[in-house]
Design a protein around this motif. Structure first.
Motif, PDB file in Angstrom:
ATOM      1  N   LEU A 155       0.844  -1.205   0.000  1.00  0.00           N
ATOM      2  CA  LEU A 155       0.000   0.000   0.000  1.00  0.00           C
ATOM      3  C   LEU A 155       0.871   1.244   0.000  1.00  0.00           C
ATOM      4  O   LEU A 155       1.878   1.304   0.715  1.00  0.00           O
ATOM      5  N   ALA A 156       0.462   2.233  -0.799  1.00  0.00           N
ATOM      6  CA  ALA A 156       1.223   3.476  -0.862  1.00  0.00           C
ATOM      7  C   ALA A 156       0.351   4.579  -1.439  1.00  0.00           C
ATOM      8  O   ALA A 156      -0.799   4.347  -1.815  1.00  0.00           O
ATOM      9  N   SER A 157       0.916   5.776  -1.514  1.00  0.00           N
ATOM     10  CA  SER A 157       0.187   6.934  -2.038  1.00  0.00           C
ATOM     11  C   SER A 157       0.178   6.898  -3.570  1.00  0.00           C
ATOM     12  O   SER A 157       0.975   6.185  -4.188  1.00  0.00           O
ATOM     13  N   PRO A 158      -0.671   7.712  -4.209  1.00  0.00           N
ATOM     14  CA  PRO A 158      -0.668   7.784  -5.678  1.00  0.00           C
ATOM     15  C   PRO A 158       0.700   8.189  -6.238  1.00  0.00           C
ATOM     16  O   PRO A 158       1.148   7.618  -7.246  1.00  0.00           O
ATOM     17  N   ALA A 159       1.353   9.155  -5.603  1.00  0.00           N
ATOM     18  CA  ALA A 159       2.658   9.590  -6.125  1.00  0.00           C
ATOM     19  C   ALA A 159       3.687   8.460  -6.012  1.00  0.00           C
ATOM     20  O   ALA A 159       4.472   8.219  -6.937  1.00  0.00           O
ATOM     21  N   THR A 160       3.660   7.744  -4.886  1.00  0.00           N
ATOM     22  CA  THR A 160       4.587   6.624  -4.703  1.00  0.00           C
ATOM     23  C   THR A 160       4.285   5.501  -5.701  1.00  0.00           C
ATOM     24  O   THR A 160       5.209   4.904  -6.275  1.00  0.00           O
ATOM     25  N   ALA A 161       3.011   5.231  -5.909  1.00  0.00           N
ATOM     26  CA  ALA A 161       2.644   4.177  -6.865  1.00  0.00           C
ATOM     27  C   ALA A 161       3.136   4.554  -8.261  1.00  0.00           C
ATOM     28  O   ALA A 161       3.715   3.728  -8.975  1.00  0.00           O
ATOM     29  N   ALA A 162       2.927   5.819  -8.641  1.00  0.00           N
ATOM     30  CA  ALA A 162       3.361   6.263  -9.967  1.00  0.00           C
ATOM     31  C   ALA A 162       4.883   6.182 -10.085  1.00  0.00           C
ATOM     32  O   ALA A 162       5.413   5.710 -11.105  1.00  0.00           O
ATOM     33  N   ALA A 163       5.580   6.630  -9.060  1.00  0.00           N
ATOM     34  CA  ALA A 163       7.044   6.586  -9.086  1.00  0.00           C
ATOM     35  C   ALA A 163       7.533   5.144  -9.187  1.00  0.00           C
ATOM     36  O   ALA A 163       8.505   4.843  -9.906  1.00  0.00           O
ATOM     37  N   SER A 164       6.846   4.235  -8.504  1.00  0.00           N
ATOM     38  CA  SER A 164       7.230   2.820  -8.539  1.00  0.00           C
ATOM     39  C   SER A 164       6.999   2.228  -9.930  1.00  0.00           C
ATOM     40  O   SER A 164       7.759   1.359 -10.376  1.00  0.00           O
ATOM     41  N   ALA A 165       5.953   2.709 -10.610  1.00  0.00           N
ATOM     42  CA  ALA A 165       5.685   2.234 -11.975  1.00  0.00           C
ATOM     43  C   ALA A 165       6.820   2.651 -12.907  1.00  0.00           C
ATOM     44  O   ALA A 165       7.234   1.886 -13.776  1.00  0.00           O
ATOM     45  N   ILE A 166       7.307   3.855 -12.722  1.00  0.00           N
ATOM     46  CA  ILE A 166       8.391   4.358 -13.574  1.00  0.00           C
ATOM     47  C   ILE A 166       9.708   3.634 -13.258  1.00  0.00           C
ATOM     48  O   ILE A 166      10.427   3.191 -14.146  1.00  0.00           O
ATOM     49  N   ALA A 167       9.972   3.501 -11.958  1.00  0.00           N
ATOM     50  CA  ALA A 167      11.263   2.956 -11.528  1.00  0.00           C
ATOM     51  C   ALA A 167      11.334   1.434 -11.686  1.00  0.00           C
ATOM     52  O   ALA A 167      12.413   0.865 -11.831  1.00  0.00           O
ATOM     53  N   GLY A 168      10.177   0.766 -11.602  1.00  0.00           N
ATOM     54  CA  GLY A 168      10.183  -0.696 -11.649  1.00  0.00           C
ATOM     55  C   GLY A 168      10.471  -1.331 -10.301  1.00  0.00           C
ATOM     56  O   GLY A 168      10.514  -2.546 -10.167  1.00  0.00           O
ATOM     57  N   HIS A 169      10.658  -0.499  -9.307  1.00  0.00           N
ATOM     58  CA  HIS A 169      10.787  -0.986  -7.924  1.00  0.00           C
ATOM     59  C   HIS A 169      10.094   0.022  -7.031  1.00  0.00           C
ATOM     60  O   HIS A 169       9.751   1.126  -7.483  1.00  0.00           O
ATOM     61  N   ILE A 170       9.868  -0.331  -5.774  1.00  0.00           N
ATOM     62  CA  ILE A 170       9.197   0.604  -4.864  1.00  0.00           C
ATOM     63  C   ILE A 170      10.058   1.861  -4.760  1.00  0.00           C
ATOM     64  O   ILE A 170      11.260   1.767  -4.504  1.00  0.00           O
ATOM     65  N   ALA A 171       9.439   3.020  -5.027  1.00  0.00           N
ATOM     66  CA  ALA A 171      10.254   4.227  -5.146  1.00  0.00           C
ATOM     67  C   ALA A 171       9.656   5.414  -4.401  1.00  0.00           C
ATOM     68  O   ALA A 171       8.438   5.631  -4.433  1.00  0.00           O
ATOM     69  N   ASP A 172      10.517   6.157  -3.758  1.00  0.00           N
ATOM     70  CA  ASP A 172      10.153   7.426  -3.129  1.00  0.00           C
ATOM     71  C   ASP A 172       9.806   8.410  -4.248  1.00  0.00           C
ATOM     72  O   ASP A 172      10.591   8.595  -5.186  1.00  0.00           O
ATOM     73  N   PRO A 173       8.620   9.047  -4.174  1.00  0.00           N
ATOM     74  CA  PRO A 173       8.220   9.907  -5.294  1.00  0.00           C
ATOM     75  C   PRO A 173       8.927  11.257  -5.308  1.00  0.00           C
ATOM     76  O   PRO A 173       8.882  11.960  -6.321  1.00  0.00           O
ATOM     77  N   ARG A 174       9.576  11.634  -4.221  1.00  0.00           N
ATOM     78  CA  ARG A 174      10.034  13.024  -4.128  1.00  0.00           C
ATOM     79  C   ARG A 174      11.025  13.429  -5.216  1.00  0.00           C
ATOM     80  O   ARG A 174      10.884  14.515  -5.774  1.00  0.00           O
ATOM     81  N   PRO A 175      11.964  12.564  -5.569  1.00  0.00           N
ATOM     82  CA  PRO A 175      12.860  12.970  -6.654  1.00  0.00           C
ATOM     83  C   PRO A 175      12.099  13.233  -7.964  1.00  0.00           C
ATOM     84  O   PRO A 175      12.469  14.107  -8.736  1.00  0.00           O
ATOM     85  N   TYR A 176      11.005  12.492  -8.189  1.00  0.00           N
ATOM     86  CA  TYR A 176      10.209  12.661  -9.410  1.00  0.00           C
ATOM     87  C   TYR A 176       9.383  13.939  -9.371  1.00  0.00           C
ATOM     88  O   TYR A 176       8.903  14.412 -10.384  1.00  0.00           O
ATOM     89  N   LEU A 177       9.168  14.437  -8.170  1.00  0.00           N
ATOM     90  CA  LEU A 177       8.361  15.650  -8.005  1.00  0.00           C
ATOM     91  C   LEU A 177       9.245  16.888  -7.885  1.00  0.00           C
ATOM     92  O   LEU A 177       8.752  17.985  -7.627  1.00  0.00           O
ATOM     93  N   GLY A 178      10.524  16.671  -8.046  1.00  0.00           N
ATOM     94  CA  GLY A 178      11.438  17.799  -7.932  1.00  0.00           C
ATOM     95  C   GLY A 178      11.596  18.306  -6.507  1.00  0.00           C
ATOM     96  O   GLY A 178      11.960  19.450  -6.270  1.00  0.00           O
ATOM     97  N   VAL A 179      11.264  17.443  -5.542  1.00  0.00           N
ATOM     98  CA  VAL A 179      11.431  17.817  -4.136  1.00  0.00           C
ATOM     99  C   VAL A 179      12.778  17.286  -3.671  1.00  0.00           C
ATOM    100  O   VAL A 179      13.062  16.098  -3.880  1.00  0.00           O
ATOM    101  N   GLN A 180      13.567  18.081  -3.040  1.00  0.00           N
ATOM    102  CA  GLN A 180      14.916  17.755  -2.531  1.00  0.00           C
ATOM    103  C   GLN A 180      15.894  17.435  -3.655  1.00  0.00           C
ATOM    104  O   GLN A 180      15.809  16.368  -4.248  1.00  0.00           O
TER     105      GLN A 180
END
Ligand code: SF4
Lengths: 191, 469
Positions: free
Chosen positions: B444-469
């Motif tokens: 279970l995860a948030s929409p941003a995390t799910a989307a980031a995981s789809a792109i990365a192919g593994h469970i992924a922190d969405p913040r780099p994809y959102l330009g955060v940090q």
């Protein structure tokens, strides 16, 4: 509803904690419009392999259900969805009572309406009971006692639900007798 | 009852709905303002009414939709919907027939309002602050985001409400969860909710009504508040509630089934009084610091197993945790775990801001070729708005599927399922064994995390994809 007074039967122990309603009856079987015959689907993914063959890995396939009417399960039994299909499946499988140290809220409410008695006991009692899988236990709803070996444990059941079980009262029928008060309320509040 | 006694939000709503007070030997008779109905938990209740020769007492307070067993693929050339089984089709037909016979409004296949029951209730303005809302579905707590007392009931109780508009209820205990501070950028309501659940535990709220309060809750939009209340049942709570405020009132204004014009303004002033009084007593108080929360994903087979995505999976401390670890077999560091399926949708996270968050991550990127990503809007209205904003184009260009509204892979009873052994990152609410299909492993995860995981192919922190940090 069939009255529930005293039940003496053998136990089946499923020690897992948090057995949720998706384990008790998987969601893909919820397309039924009937409440009957769900016992064959109880714990389906625990009892059958991918080809639908029953296997002996679970105790549920190694017992004669009607001789084992008391399910002893790990903490937080019945968590998850509100599906009443869960108690329908369990009662149709043959269970009349579930004993755990904690039982989920909506499951409890659903079970009580279907003659399946949820019995919550302390951890020590549960440990003693779980160590005697397949032995007889007695659940006495009149005295609210669970008895096995030389143990006697008290349990609590919500008083109204207990009365309904003991007397076989139908709760909908009882609620319908309150219609005049309901109409008054509507006149008063929802004018 | 003395009006000087400080009362909680819950207590105020409860008091206003007591038809007959509870006594030692009987529960209260509690009035229900709104009864939402769907195809899965209602047929047996209508049968019970028919057996007794009883009619639906207040069809005007009843509203039905089709969501759980409905296909999310469009009809074929002959107009036939691809139901998973004839039984699923019959179940939908049964609700259509029951609604016709009893005069119940149904958001059916031809309605622009159809969708997941907990998405459309608020969307249509059916859910009002201070009301009692029930549905034969445990995620009914969602509606508590508006300051309603909303909870799930079983099918016998669905019959009770259809026949009498009332329920027999014992007054539940209360918990107040106060989330202080602000969520950091890239951290969502879902991360907050999963953190609260991990804090209290899967049985930590059993039978209770939880009020969510504090700065971090007040700062959430209505969709975020719905996500938080929606997940209350995942710690065993009956209901979650948030006091209505200007965010709530502005959100409801102009909705088709909300009061209109002056009537709205006069209701709104009553709604503003629906707050827990200073000094109101709760059975338990919990505080958490929202500013410390990181994007969270679950490692186990219960929703209380959320940990920061970069964290290591804890060593099991019980046989049940061991079983969960063996079933999930994630990597030691959660983020290293490969993903097969991503599901974005459900009554937890299938609303417009959820889809916007996922699209923000996916825009201009590609879903990893090894991943199947499914985006399912929570309602027809969400679908139309998302398409108007071009979000579906973002998902399709990224290689995700864009489906028709429904519960879909959240419960996997319509044929949308995760194959045995596959690992899905899902924005839904339950990660129980087999919830998304036999043998499916759910994170279970948030929409941003799910989307980031789809792109990365593994469970992924969405913040780099959102330009955060
Ligand atoms: S989306 Fe999932 S949790 Fe929500 S109502 Fe549908 S099946 Fe239940």
């Amino acid at each position: 509803m069939t009255p529930f007074t005293t039940l003496t039967s053998r136990t089946v122990v499923l020690p897992q904690e948090n057995i949720d309603t998706d384990q008790i009856i998987p969601a893909r079987f919820l397309t039924t419009t009937s409440r009957d015959g769900l016992g064959k689907l109880a714990f389906y993914d625990w009892r059958y392999d991918a080809e639908g063959r029953a296997h002996g890995d679970t105790i549920l396939n190694r017992i004669a259900p009607c001789a084992h009417r008391i399910l002893v399960a790990g903490r937080n039994f019945g968590c998850g969805s509100s599906r009443e299909h869960a108690p329908w499946a369990l009662t149709d499988f043959g269970f009349r009572a579930v004993v755990s140290t904690e039982i989920a809220d909506i499951f409890t409410s659903n079970a009580l309406k279907n003659g399946l008695l949820p019995v919550v006991v302390d951890q020590q009692t549960w440990n003693e009971l779980a160590a005697r899988t397949g032995e007889n236990a007695t659940i006495d709803l009149e005295s609210c006692e669970l008895r096995f070996g030389n143990h006697v444990a008290k349990f609590a059941v919500e008083s109204f639900a207990r009365r309904c079980l003991l007397d076989g009262v139908d709760t909908l029928g009882w609620l319908i007798t309150h219609l005049p008060a309901i109409e008054d309320y509507e006149k008063r509040v929802a004018a | 009852m003395s009006s000087k006694q400080p009362r909680s939000l819950f207590q105020k709503v409860w008091d206003a709905h007591v038809v007959e007070p509870e006594a030692d030997d009987r529960p209260a008779v509690l009035y229900v303002d709104l009864h939402l109905v769907h195809e899965v938990t209602s047929p047996q209740a209508f049968t019970a009414l028919a057996e007794r020769g009883v009619k639906v007492r207040r069809p005007d307070r009843t509203f039905a939709t089709l969501d759980h067993s409905t296909p999310t693929l469009p009809p074929n050339a002959k107009g036939e919907r691809p139901y998973v089984t004839p039984q699923a089709r019959d179940q939908v037909a049964t609700l259509e027939k029951n609604c016709r016979e009893h005069g119940i409004a149904l958001a059916g296949w031809d309605s622009p309002h159809r969708g997941i029951v907990h998405v459309i209730g608020p969307e249509l303005g059916l859910t009002w602050p201070g009301t009692v809302v029930v549905c034969g579905d445990s995620h009914t707590a969602t509606h508590g985001a508006f300051g309603a007392l909303a909870f799930g009931i079983g099918t016998s109780e669905v019959g009770h409400v259809l026949a009498t508009q009332c329920l027999l209820q014992r007054k539940p205990k209360t918990i107040r969860v106060t989330a202080d501070g602000s969520l950091q950028p890239g951290v969502s309501a879902k991360d907050l909710a999963l953190t609260i659940i991990a804090e209290l535990g899967i049985g930590g709220g059993t039978g209770c009504v939880v009020e969510y309060a504090g700065e971090a809750i007040r700062a959430l939009d209505m969709e975020g508040r719905m996500t938080v209340c929606n997940l209350s049942i995942e710690m065993g709570a009956r209901a979650g509630m948030i006091a209505p405020d200007e965010t709530t009132i502005n959100w409801l204004r102009g909705r088709p089934r909300a009061p209109q014009g002056e009537a709205f303004d006069s209701m709104a002033s009553q709604w503003r009084a629906l707050v827990s009084d200073e000094g109101a007593v709760f059975d338990r108080e919990v505080r958490i610091d929202a500013s410390k929360i990181q994007p969270v994903a679950t490692w186990g087979t219960t929703p209380d197993t959320g940990i920061a995505i970069g964290a290591s999976v804890p060593r099991p401390g019980s046989p049940s945790a061991e079983r969960a670890r063996d079933y999930m077999h994630t990597q030691t560091v959660l983020a290293d775990t490969p993903v097969d399926v991503v599901f974005i949708g459900s009554c937890t996270n299938g609303r417009l801001p959820d889809l916007r968050a996922a699209a923000e991550v996916m825009r201009g990127r590609k879903v990893k070729s090894s991943v199947r990503a499914l985006v399912v809007p929570g309602s027809e209205a969400v679908r139309q708005q998302a398409e108007a904003e071009g979000l579906h184009d973002v998902f399709l260009a990224a290689g995700a599927e864009w489906r028709l509204p429904g519960c879909s892979m959240c419960i996997a009873m319509n044929g949308d399922l995760v194959a045995p052994g596959q690992l899905a990152v899902s924005t839904s609410n339950r990660n129980f064994e087999g919830r998304q299909g036999p043998g499916a492993r759910t994170v279970l995860a948030s929409p941003a995390t799910a989307a980031a995981s789809a792109i990365a192919g593994h469970i992924a922190d969405p913040r780099p994809y959102l330009g955060v940090q």
